[in-house]
Design an enzyme around this catalytic site. Structure first.
Site, PDB file in Angstrom:
ATOM      1  N   SER A   1       0.791  -1.239   0.000  1.00 25.88           N
ATOM      2  CA  SER A   1       0.000   0.000   0.000  1.00 25.88           C
ATOM      3  C   SER A   1       0.822   1.288   0.000  1.00 25.88           C
ATOM      4  CB  SER A   1      -0.951   0.016   1.195  1.00 25.88           C
ATOM      5  OG  SER A   1      -2.122  -0.676   0.864  1.00 25.88           O
TER       6      SER A   1
ATOM      7  N   LYS B   1       0.452   3.419  -2.904  1.00 26.42           N
ATOM      8  CA  LYS B   1      -0.692   4.336  -3.050  1.00 26.42           C
ATOM      9  C   LYS B   1      -0.258   5.807  -2.978  1.00 26.42           C
ATOM     10  CE  LYS B   1      -4.227   1.107  -1.255  1.00 26.42           C
ATOM     11  NZ  LYS B   1      -3.686  -0.210  -1.033  1.00 26.42           N
TER      12      LYS B   1
ATOM     13  N   TYR C   1      -2.418  -1.941 -10.769  1.00 30.06           N
ATOM     14  CA  TYR C   1      -2.433  -1.791  -9.307  1.00 30.06           C
ATOM     15  C   TYR C   1      -1.594  -2.896  -8.646  1.00 30.06           C
ATOM     16  CZ  TYR C   1      -4.295  -2.128  -4.551  1.00 30.06           C
ATOM     17  OH  TYR C   1      -4.403  -2.233  -3.186  1.00 30.06           O
TER      18      TYR C   1
ATOM     19  N   TYR D   1      -4.716   3.327   7.727  1.00 29.91           N
ATOM     20  CA  TYR D   1      -6.071   2.755   7.665  1.00 29.91           C
ATOM     21  C   TYR D   1      -6.878   3.115   8.911  1.00 29.91           C
ATOM     22  CZ  TYR D   1      -3.019  -0.093   4.786  1.00 29.91           C
ATOM     23  OH  TYR D   1      -2.055  -0.510   3.933  1.00 29.91           O
TER      24      TYR D   1
ATOM     25  N   VAL E   1       1.112  -3.948   3.603  1.00 29.47           N
ATOM     26  CA  VAL E   1       1.083  -5.279   4.222  1.00 29.47           C
ATOM     27  C   VAL E   1       2.355  -6.097   3.965  1.00 29.47           C
ATOM     28  CG1 VAL E   1      -1.431  -5.557   4.403  1.00 29.47           C
ATOM     29  CG2 VAL E   1      -0.261  -6.246   2.299  1.00 29.47           C
TER      30      VAL E   1
HETATM   31  N1  GLN Z   1      -1.624  -5.216  -2.431  1.00 26.86           N
HETATM   32  C1  GLN Z   1      -2.353  -5.155  -1.204  1.00 26.86           C
HETATM   33  C2  GLN Z   1      -3.831  -5.350  -1.447  1.00 26.86           C
HETATM   34  O1  GLN Z   1      -4.357  -4.779  -2.338  1.00 26.86           O
HETATM   35  C3  GLN Z   1      -2.104  -3.846  -0.549  1.00 26.86           C
HETATM   36  C4  GLN Z   1      -2.826  -3.707   0.752  1.00 26.86           C
HETATM   37  C5  GLN Z   1      -1.986  -3.139   1.852  1.00 26.86           C
HETATM   38  O2  GLN Z   1      -0.779  -3.037   1.785  1.00 26.86           O
HETATM   39  N2  GLN Z   1      -2.658  -2.815   2.931  1.00 26.86           N
HETATM   40  O3  GLN Z   1      -4.484  -6.056  -0.746  1.00 26.86           O
END
Ligand code: GLN
Length: 315
Positions: free
Chosen positions: A67, A70, A191, A243, A261
Site C-alpha cells: 500500500s 498508493k 495496481y 487505515y 502489508v
Molecule cells: N496489495 C495489497 C492489497 O491490495 C495492498 C494492501 C496493503 O498493503 N494494505 O491487498
C-alpha cells in the site's frame, strides 16, 4: 544538536523496543507469497536533511511496497490529470474501516473515501492518463528513491494477481457504479504491479526525506515534487495512511506515514527527517507492529510529533 552516533544509539533502542512486540502479530498470508517473509526481521533507516543516513537492524532486506505504492500513484495521478479530476473520483475522508473493505461501496457511499485504501487507490490508478502507467510509476519510484535498480518482484505480483479476489470485487463494483473508467482487469493489473515493486528501508527513507522537505531534495537542492502535491499526500498520510489505526497513530506518533502489508512504513517526519521501517509481522489492522512501535518511540525521543512544541527541536 545530536551527532549521528547519538541517533544510531536511539535507533538501536527503538529496534529493541519494536522487537518486544513481534510476538503479538503475524505475517500477512492472504497474498501467499508474502507469507514467506521472516517474522524476526525488523529494520529502520533514518535520513537527516544534510543527507546523514543512520541504519539499524534488517534495514537492507528487500520487501514489496504494497500500500505504500498508493502514495506514488496519487502523486502520479495529481501530476498527470490534476486536482479536480482526481478528487472528483475519490474523497479525502478517513473511513474507520479496514483497507480492503467493500462495505461503503455496497451502501453507495461513493466515491471511495480516500486514495490510501484499496478502493480509492484502484480509482486513482485508473485516473493516470499515460500510455504506460506502470512504467511511469516505476520511473517515479526510482527517481524519488534515488535508486535506478528498483524493480518489480514478479513472484509477489503473480501471487497477488491470482489471489486478489477482493480487489477484483472492488474494481467491478466501482465499474458498475460508473466510478471506474476503463477496463477493470487492466487497471487491477497495474495496481497489482505497483504494489509489488520491491524496495528497502533506505530507498523509502530517501523518498520520505523529499516528502518531509515539501518536495525539495535537501541533499541536491532539486525540487522533486510540486509542493502542493506533497501537502495533499502528507495530509492524507496523516489522516488515512495507517487505515483504521490512523487516528491512534496520529495521537501517539504524529508523523505522516503510510504502511503496506509487505511490512514497510514510510514516514515523513518534522525537522525535515525521512524515516522508513520494515517488519513483516502485522497487527490486526494490517500495520507493521514493530514499525509502529519504533516510530512511536522515535517520535518521543526526537520530538517528531506533528504538533510537538516546535521551539525545542532535538535533532
Ligand atoms: N496489495 C495489497 C492489497 O491490495 C495492498 C494492501 C496493503 O498493503 N494494505 O491487498
Amino acid at each position: 544538536m545530536m551527532m549521528p552516533q547519538d541517533i544510531d544509539l536511539i535507533l538501536q533502542e527503538a529496534l529493541l523496543y519494536g522487537r518486544s512486540f513481534l510476538s503479538r502479530g503475524k505475517v500477512a498470508d492472504y497474498i501467499p507469497e508474502l507469507a514467506k517473509a521472516d517474522p524476526s526481521h525488523l529494520g529502520i533507516c533514518l535520513i537527516l536533511p544534510d543527507g546523514t543516513t543512520c541504519r539499524a537492524g534488517d534495514w537492507n532486506v528487500p520487501f514489496t511496497m504494497q500500500s505504500i505504492a498508493k502514495t506514488f500513484s496519487l502523486i502520479l495521478a495529481l501530476q498527470t490529470v490534476g486536482y479536480e479530476k482526481v478528487f472528483s473520483k475519490v474523497g479525502m475522508e478517513p473511513t474507520g474501516d479496514c483497507f480492503d473493505s467493500i462495505v461503503q461501496l455496497e451502501s453507495k457511499q461513493l466515491p471511495p473515501f480516500n486514495p490510501m485504501i484499496n478502493a480509492g487507490a484502484i480509482v486513482t490508478v485508473g485516473c493516470i492518463d499515460l500510455p504506460d502507467p506502470f512504467e511511469a510509476f516505476l520511473d517515479l519510484v526510482r527517481r524519488l528513491c534515488f535508486h535506478d535498480a528498483i524493480r518489480l518482484n514478479e513472484q509477489v505480483y503473480l501471487s497477488e494477481k491470482h489471489s486478489g479476489l477482493r480487489n477484483r470485487s472492488i474494481a467491478y463494483l466501482l465499474q458498475s457504479d460508473h466510478i471506474l473508467e476503463g477496463d477493470p482487469e487492466q487497471i487491477l493489473d497495474r495496481y497489482f504491479r505497483m504494489c509489488s515493486v520491491e524496495v528497502t528501508t533506505e530507498d523509502l527513507a530517501r523518498y520520505a526525506l523529499i516528502l518531509a522537505n515539501d518536495g525539495l531534495d535537501p541533499v541536491t537542492g532539486g525540487q522533486m515534487i510540486d509542493e502542493w502535491i506533497v501537502r495533499i499526500v502528507k495530509t492524507l498520510m496523516l489522516t488515512c495512511g495507517m487505515y483504521d489505526e490512523s487516528g491512534e497513530f496520529a495521537v501517539k506518533a504524529g508523523i505522516p506515514s503510510k504502511s503496506g502489508v509487505g511490512g514497510g512504513i514510510v514516514a515523513a517526519a518534522e525537522q525535515g527527517i525521512g524515516i522508513a521501517t520494515y517488519g513483516p509481522v502485522l497487527n490486526k489492522k494490517g500495520n507493521s507492529i514493530g514499525g509502529i512501535h519504533m516510530l512511536e518511540y522515535l517520535s518521543g525521543k526526537l520530538n517528531l510529533h506533528y504538533f510537538a512544541n516546535k521551539t525545542c527541536t532535538s535533532v
